[in-house]
Enzyme design. Structure first.
Site, PDB file in Angstrom:
ATOM      1  N   ASP A 115       0.799  -1.169   0.557  1.00 24.45           N
ATOM      2  CA  ASP A 115      -0.288  -0.162  -0.027  1.00 24.45           C
ATOM      3  C   ASP A 115       0.899   1.497   0.169  1.00 24.45           C
ATOM      4  O   ASP A 115       1.814   1.132  -0.421  1.00 24.45           O
ATOM      5  CB  ASP A 115      -0.929   0.141   1.265  1.00 24.45           C
ATOM      6  N   ASP A 124      -1.808   1.967  18.340  1.00 23.44           N
ATOM      7  CA  ASP A 124      -2.499   0.733  18.076  1.00 23.44           C
ATOM      8  C   ASP A 124      -2.234   0.359  16.538  1.00 23.44           C
ATOM      9  O   ASP A 124      -2.492  -1.544  16.351  1.00 23.44           O
ATOM     10  CB  ASP A 124      -3.994   1.407  17.058  1.00 23.44           C
ATOM     11  N   HIS A 148      -3.824   5.761   3.391  1.00 24.17           N
ATOM     12  CA  HIS A 148      -4.725   4.730   2.668  1.00 24.17           C
ATOM     13  C   HIS A 148      -3.827   3.190   3.251  1.00 24.17           C
ATOM     14  O   HIS A 148      -4.520   2.369   3.744  1.00 24.17           O
ATOM     15  CB  HIS A 148      -4.509   4.548   1.613  1.00 24.17           C
ATOM     16  N   ASN A 161      -5.855  -3.616  22.896  1.00 23.67           N
ATOM     17  CA  ASN A 161      -4.943  -2.922  24.114  1.00 23.67           C
ATOM     18  C   ASN A 161      -5.932  -2.017  24.888  1.00 23.67           C
ATOM     19  O   ASN A 161      -5.809  -1.229  25.409  1.00 23.67           O
ATOM     20  CB  ASN A 161      -4.112  -1.639  23.729  1.00 23.67           C
ATOM     21  N   VAL A 165      -9.546   1.820  18.848  1.00 22.94           N
ATOM     22  CA  VAL A 165     -10.177  -0.121  17.756  1.00 22.94           C
ATOM     23  C   VAL A 165      -9.700  -1.531  17.777  1.00 22.94           C
ATOM     24  O   VAL A 165      -7.897  -1.618  18.508  1.00 22.94           O
ATOM     25  CB  VAL A 165     -10.042  -0.058  16.284  1.00 22.94           C
ATOM     26  N   ASN A 239     -14.089  -0.413  -6.597  1.00 23.92           N
ATOM     27  CA  ASN A 239     -14.686   0.608  -6.572  1.00 23.92           C
ATOM     28  C   ASN A 239     -15.572   1.218  -7.387  1.00 23.92           C
ATOM     29  O   ASN A 239     -15.927   2.574  -7.319  1.00 23.92           O
ATOM     30  CB  ASN A 239     -14.539   1.483  -5.693  1.00 23.92           C
ATOM     31  N   ALA A 254      -7.114  -8.542  -8.174  1.00 20.83           N
ATOM     32  CA  ALA A 254      -8.493  -9.084  -7.913  1.00 20.83           C
ATOM     33  C   ALA A 254      -8.855 -10.013  -9.098  1.00 20.83           C
ATOM     34  O   ALA A 254      -9.062 -11.265  -8.400  1.00 20.83           O
ATOM     35  CB  ALA A 254      -9.274  -8.333  -7.347  1.00 20.83           C
ATOM     36  N   VAL A 259      -5.641 -15.136  -6.956  1.00 22.42           N
ATOM     37  CA  VAL A 259      -5.722 -13.969  -5.737  1.00 22.42           C
ATOM     38  C   VAL A 259      -7.838 -14.406  -5.270  1.00 22.42           C
ATOM     39  O   VAL A 259      -7.973 -14.368  -5.994  1.00 22.42           O
ATOM     40  CB  VAL A 259      -5.766 -12.185  -6.322  1.00 22.42           C
ATOM     41  N   SER A 306     -11.088  -1.408   0.114  1.00 21.51           N
ATOM     42  CA  SER A 306      -9.990  -1.493   0.156  1.00 21.51           C
ATOM     43  C   SER A 306     -10.214  -2.155   1.963  1.00 21.51           C
ATOM     44  O   SER A 306      -9.135  -2.462   2.158  1.00 21.51           O
ATOM     45  CB  SER A 306      -9.657   0.308  -0.087  1.00 21.51           C
TER      46      SER A 306
END
Length: 465
Positions: A115, A124, A148, A161, A165, A239, A254, A259, A306
């Site tokens: 990415d 996090d 991203h 933790n 999130v 998308n 994809a 994949v 994504s």
């Protein structure tokens, strides 16, 4: 002026301790007075239990415990909301990942996020971040200069933790392979180089939340070879769709057979309007208004396939960590992971595989293998497990007057050869015999016989403490 205030130094009084005082009988006014006379404050007098909740100085606790009417003094326990961190991560919860976290968090599994990089300093992500490479700038510092990659990484493996999130696989090792620049664009050549790096560095799962409309044979060959090397390859379907969708709009990579192409769904398991459709779609996952880690060090909502793709990548880490094995003998398990997903997905849309949802919503709770049933640790799952359960010591007697621990026939808190000999009086008894005692029927076949004696072997030399 610094605005400092000065005054005489005085010692702070010791902090009070919150306790629950249980009395031998229902508490009376005199019991409240006992607490107050010791310098305490009464917070609650209960009717449900014979107890008083109070705050007292630490020095008063010994005297309180010695008071004749007092049966027990316990410190008050702090409680929290039930996993608000998981509730914040609706997608993680929705695919059942939270159900397996008590025994599987993806520990030891390497997940590479191809990415824009990852902000590794995020609270996090910092403990799970394991390194990577910047293929855009040619250096070992794959910093996220876009956003991203950090958003995607949080879905895969944000730490458990008690803050912010939690990711699908909150103990997986995160690797940032930067293949997209600050504008979110990149080249298939860099992607191929990143796959090469992933194979060389024993990566287990690759997430690719990007896509393009052009086919390249070298691109496909790289994907095929990476797959043959054992990598689980997961990518966003794209998308590119409209409402209602028209045609086959799944993007590369994809679209490649090797994949797992992931479509996006909302909280109601409906296809997100933007989610690409086509025969390559293999699974669906949450991809609308997902809250995840942000490059600023905080959190942000994001939508798109994504965000759906890393839900599946994280789930793949969980399945791998649960011990999926090479069932077909081809030397790798990425195909078994894929089969697990296909067989356990929650079917959406038209029955069976379809072009909107593939096999359906990924279900980590079903795909992950349950904990080993080898509860006695002898490397076999056999009749002993019928008796032993999760821990043979769980059934230890609490006191000398309690019933014996069933394998411990003489109730000496030690399973030894004496206990084997004590089987004699009940040997050859079955359920219809008055002497039959199901506690001694270790293989639960309805009879107590030589097989049960043999099953003592794994239990010998265990002790109750």
């Amino acid at each position: 002026s610094l605005g400092l205030w000065w005054g005489d130094a005085t010692a702070d009084p010791p902090a009070s301790i919150r306790v629950i005082v249980t009395f031998r009988q229902a508490p009376q006014v005199r019991d409240e007075m006992l607490i107050r006379n010791l310098g305490g404050a009464v917070r609650h007098v209960y009717g449900l239990v014979p107890a008083i909740a109070a705050e007292l100085p630490p020095s008063a606790l010994s005297s309180l415990r010695l008071a004749p009417p007092v049966a027990m003094v316990e410190e008050d326990q702090v409680v929290h909301l039930v996993d608000a961190e998981l509730d914040n991560s609706w997608g993680v919860k929705h695919i059942g990942a939270g159900d397996v976290h008590p025994f599987d968090k993806g520990s030891g599994i390497k997940v590479a996020v191809l990415d824009t990089g990852i902000y590794s300093g995020h609270a996090d992500l910092n403990d799970n971040y394991a390194g990577g490479y910047d293929f855009v700038n040619g250096d070992p510092y794959p910093w996220d200069d876009h956003d991203h990659g950090t958003l995607v990484a949080g879905v895969v493996a944000a730490e458990d933790n008690d803050s912010g999130v939690v990711g699908v696989a909150p103990e997986a090792e995160l690797y940032a392979l930067k293949v997209l620049d600050s504008e979110g664009s990149g080249w298939s050549s860099d992607i191929i180089a990143a796959l090469d790096w992933a194979v060389a560095n024993d990566i287990d799962v690759v997430n690719m939340s990007f896509g393009g409309s052009s086919y390249s044979s070298s691109y496909q060959a790289a994907m095929s070879n990476a797959y043959q090397a054992g990598l689980v390859l997961v990518a966003a379907a794209g998308n590119e769709a409209a409402c209602p969708p028209v045609g086959d709009t799944v993007l590369y990579p994809a679209r490649f057979n090797e994949v797992i192409a992931v479509a996006a769904t909302d909280q109601w398991d409906e296809r997100a309007c933007f989610s690409s459709t086509g025969p390559a779609v293999e699974l669906a996952a949450p991809g609308l208004y997902v809250i995840t880690t942000h490059r600023s060090g905080g959190y942000a909502y994001a939508s798109g396939t994504s965000l759906a793709s890393p839900h599946v990548a994280g789930a793949a880490a969980l399945v791998l960590a649960s011990g999926v094995t090479d069932g077909n003998g081809n030397g790798r398990v990425n195909d078994e992971v894929r089969t697990r997903f296909q067989e356990t997905a929650y079917d959406l849309g038209a029955a069976g595989r379809d072009t909107w949802y593939g096999y359906g919503l990924v279900d980590a709770g079903e795909a992950v293998l349950p904990p080993s049933a080898d509860n006695d640790g002898d490397s076999f799952t056999n009749a002993v497990e019928v008796y032993v359960g999760t821990d043979p010591l769980d059934a230890c007697p609490d006191g000398p007057g309690d019933d014996a621990w069933p394998p411990d026939m003489d109730n000496d808190a030690d399973v030894d050869v004496v206990d084997v000999l004590l089987f004699k009086p009940v040997l050859q008894t079955c359920v219809e015999d008055p002497l039959y005692d199901p506690r001694f029927d270790l293989n639960a076949d309805g009879c107590i016989n030589i097989l049960d004696i043999l099953l003592y072997k794994p239990l010998l030399q265990t002790q109750c403490s």
